[in-house]
Design an enzyme around this catalytic site. Structure first.
Site, PDB file in Angstrom:
ATOM      1  N   ASN A   1       0.829  -1.212   0.000  1.00 46.35           N
ATOM      2  CA  ASN A   1       0.000   0.000   0.000  1.00 46.35           C
ATOM      3  C   ASN A   1       0.856   1.252   0.000  1.00 46.35           C
ATOM      4  O   ASN A   1       1.892   1.319   0.657  1.00 46.35           O
ATOM      5  CB  ASN A   1      -0.928   0.004   1.215  1.00 46.35           C
TER       6      ASN A   1
ATOM      7  N   HIS B   1       6.016  -0.566  -2.593  1.00 46.01           N
ATOM      8  CA  HIS B   1       5.538   0.128  -3.798  1.00 46.01           C
ATOM      9  C   HIS B   1       5.568   1.650  -3.640  1.00 46.01           C
ATOM     10  O   HIS B   1       4.943   2.359  -4.420  1.00 46.01           O
ATOM     11  CB  HIS B   1       4.119  -0.337  -4.151  1.00 46.01           C
TER      12      HIS B   1
ATOM     13  N   CYS C   1      13.114  13.694  -6.381  1.00 46.23           N
ATOM     14  CA  CYS C   1      13.574  14.558  -7.461  1.00 46.23           C
ATOM     15  C   CYS C   1      14.333  13.723  -8.496  1.00 46.23           C
ATOM     16  O   CYS C   1      15.235  12.948  -8.145  1.00 46.23           O
ATOM     17  CB  CYS C   1      14.474  15.650  -6.892  1.00 46.23           C
TER      18      CYS C   1
HETATM   19  P1  NAD Z   1      -6.144  -5.705  -4.929  1.00 41.34           P
HETATM   20  O1  NAD Z   1      -7.100  -4.561  -5.098  1.00 41.34           O
HETATM   21  O2  NAD Z   1      -5.705  -6.429  -6.144  1.00 41.34           O
HETATM   22  O3  NAD Z   1      -6.837  -6.796  -3.964  1.00 41.34           O
HETATM   23  C1  NAD Z   1      -7.402  -6.467  -2.745  1.00 41.34           C
HETATM   24  C2  NAD Z   1      -7.686  -7.754  -1.992  1.00 41.34           C
HETATM   25  O4  NAD Z   1      -8.176  -7.404  -0.712  1.00 41.34           O
HETATM   26  C3  NAD Z   1      -8.745  -8.651  -2.648  1.00 41.34           C
HETATM   27  O5  NAD Z   1      -8.250  -9.981  -2.690  1.00 41.34           O
HETATM   28  C4  NAD Z   1      -9.959  -8.545  -1.728  1.00 41.34           C
HETATM   29  O6  NAD Z   1     -10.684  -9.756  -1.646  1.00 41.34           O
HETATM   30  C5  NAD Z   1      -9.286  -8.231  -0.396  1.00 41.34           C
HETATM   31  N1  NAD Z   1     -10.121  -7.448   0.531  1.00 41.34           N
HETATM   32  C6  NAD Z   1     -10.919  -6.390   0.231  1.00 41.34           C
HETATM   33  N2  NAD Z   1     -11.463  -5.894   1.361  1.00 41.34           N
HETATM   34  C7  NAD Z   1     -10.969  -6.661   2.382  1.00 41.34           C
HETATM   35  C8  NAD Z   1     -11.153  -6.637   3.794  1.00 41.34           C
HETATM   36  N3  NAD Z   1     -11.935  -5.727   4.404  1.00 41.34           N
HETATM   37  N4  NAD Z   1     -10.518  -7.572   4.543  1.00 41.34           N
HETATM   38  C9  NAD Z   1      -9.719  -8.506   3.961  1.00 41.34           C
HETATM   39  N5  NAD Z   1      -9.513  -8.569   2.628  1.00 41.34           N
HETATM   40  C10 NAD Z   1     -10.122  -7.649   1.849  1.00 41.34           C
HETATM   41  O7  NAD Z   1      -4.933  -5.146  -4.066  1.00 41.34           O
HETATM   42  P2  NAD Z   1      -3.408  -5.620  -3.935  1.00 41.34           P
HETATM   43  O8  NAD Z   1      -3.355  -7.113  -3.902  1.00 41.34           O
HETATM   44  O9  NAD Z   1      -2.852  -4.845  -2.799  1.00 41.34           O
HETATM   45  O10 NAD Z   1      -2.675  -5.182  -5.276  1.00 41.34           O
HETATM   46  C11 NAD Z   1      -3.005  -4.067  -6.011  1.00 41.34           C
HETATM   47  C12 NAD Z   1      -1.946  -2.980  -6.137  1.00 41.34           C
HETATM   48  O11 NAD Z   1      -2.663  -1.778  -5.933  1.00 41.34           O
HETATM   49  C13 NAD Z   1      -0.826  -2.933  -5.139  1.00 41.34           C
HETATM   50  O12 NAD Z   1       0.338  -2.736  -5.840  1.00 41.34           O
HETATM   51  C14 NAD Z   1      -1.083  -1.681  -4.272  1.00 41.34           C
HETATM   52  O13 NAD Z   1       0.133  -0.937  -4.158  1.00 41.34           O
HETATM   53  C15 NAD Z   1      -2.031  -0.859  -5.070  1.00 41.34           C
HETATM   54  N6  NAD Z   1      -3.110  -0.185  -4.300  1.00 41.34           N
HETATM   55  C16 NAD Z   1      -2.840   0.387  -3.084  1.00 41.34           C
HETATM   56  C17 NAD Z   1      -3.863   0.972  -2.343  1.00 41.34           C
HETATM   57  C18 NAD Z   1      -3.527   1.614  -1.005  1.00 41.34           C
HETATM   58  O14 NAD Z   1      -2.419   2.127  -0.833  1.00 41.34           O
HETATM   59  N7  NAD Z   1      -4.427   1.558  -0.025  1.00 41.34           N
HETATM   60  C19 NAD Z   1      -5.173   0.961  -2.828  1.00 41.34           C
HETATM   61  C20 NAD Z   1      -5.416   0.378  -4.091  1.00 41.34           C
HETATM   62  C21 NAD Z   1      -4.377  -0.207  -4.802  1.00 41.34           C
END
Ligand code: NAD
Length: 237
Positions: A94, A111, A119
């Protein structure tokens, strides 16, 4: 769960742990932003082509952080780190700062971070709470060459050496709220499973589910505090 107190723990978190704080996962957001596929905006080519558009994408996300707070899952992981006597490492995909604000210290943002910019001229990175524009000067060298401190598609995640070393010697690997679609993070379970107990917490079934020795289906805000209570309650010396 009875885990010896000298066990080394590595935890990987994904967008699912922040979903209950109000930050959309990519899938919830439909993978689209202003009709752009996320892969189109989060890419070095996109930044070269249209830096104002890419900055605006991250400015919106950075502004959103003022409206959200860590939830029970983030707080429980900070509590585990404080109380656990063995080695501990939290790796997050995240880019939000909810683990930091919950108090996690042994933390790698593989990430990158929304609340940092760096910069392209002097390579220094800086904490950043405001909007950033193509013409914003670098606080260190004054050049208008700042970019989001984010790992884009086709770029190398941060601190992979440190993460790989921790995975190769951990005794417990826990994966929370990640879909298993993004590599190399999706491959961590295989790296750890030679010697470690591996446990997945997710609200839904994931494509890498079968690679874990144990899976728990449920919301992170319920399952993570429960697991932390089990780990700290069942600690044996
Ligand atoms: P993803 O969106 O692909 O998957 C999210 C996962 O979380 C899913 O498998 C879903 O079933 C699960 N989920 C959703 N709500 C949940 C809950 N309340 N409790 C438990 N599980 C839950 O996300 P990812 O696998 O982290 O990969 C996506 C990419 O997107 C990463 O590289 C990340 O850096 C980026 N991203 C980051 C953020 C953030 O910083 N919060 C938000 C969106 C995407």
């Amino acid at each position: 769960m009875h885990i010896p107190a000298d066990t080394s723990i590595v935890i990987l978190t994904g967008a699912g742990i922040s979903a209950e704080s109000g930050i959309s996962t990519f899938r919830d957001a439909d993978g689209l932003w202003m009709n752009h596929a996320i892969e189109e905006v989060a890419h070095p080519t996109a930044f070269r082509r249209d830096p104002a558009l890419v900055h605006e994408f991250y400015n919106q996300r950075r502004r959103q952080l003022f409206e959200v707070s860590p939830n029970a899952a983030h707080l429980a992981l900070a509590r585990l780190e404080q109380a656990w006597p063995g080695d501990f490492l939290l790796v997050t995909q995240n880019v939000d700062d909810l683990h930091d604000r919950a108090g996690s210290l042994k933390l790698i943002h593989m990430h990158g971070e929304l609340r940092r910019v760096r910069c392209l001229k002097c390579l220094q990175s800086h904490p950043w709470m405001e909007d950033c524009l193509p013409e914003t000067p670098c606080p260190a060298c004054g050049k208008p060459s700042l970019r989001p401190h984010i790992v884009w598609f086709d770029e190398m995640p941060m601190k992979m050496g440190e993460i790989t070393r921790a995975l190769s010697r951990c005794g417990l690997f826990i994966c929370i709220g990640t879909s298993g679609n993004v590599y190399p993070a999706a491959g961590f379970v295989q790296q750890a499973s030679r010697q470690a107990h591996t446990l997945e917490i997710n609200a839904e079934e994931t494509r890498i589910r079968s690679q874990f020795k144990e899976t728990r289906k449920g919301l992170a805000s319920c399952e993570v505090p429960r697991l932390v209570d089990e780990l700290l309650g069942g600690m044996t010396r």
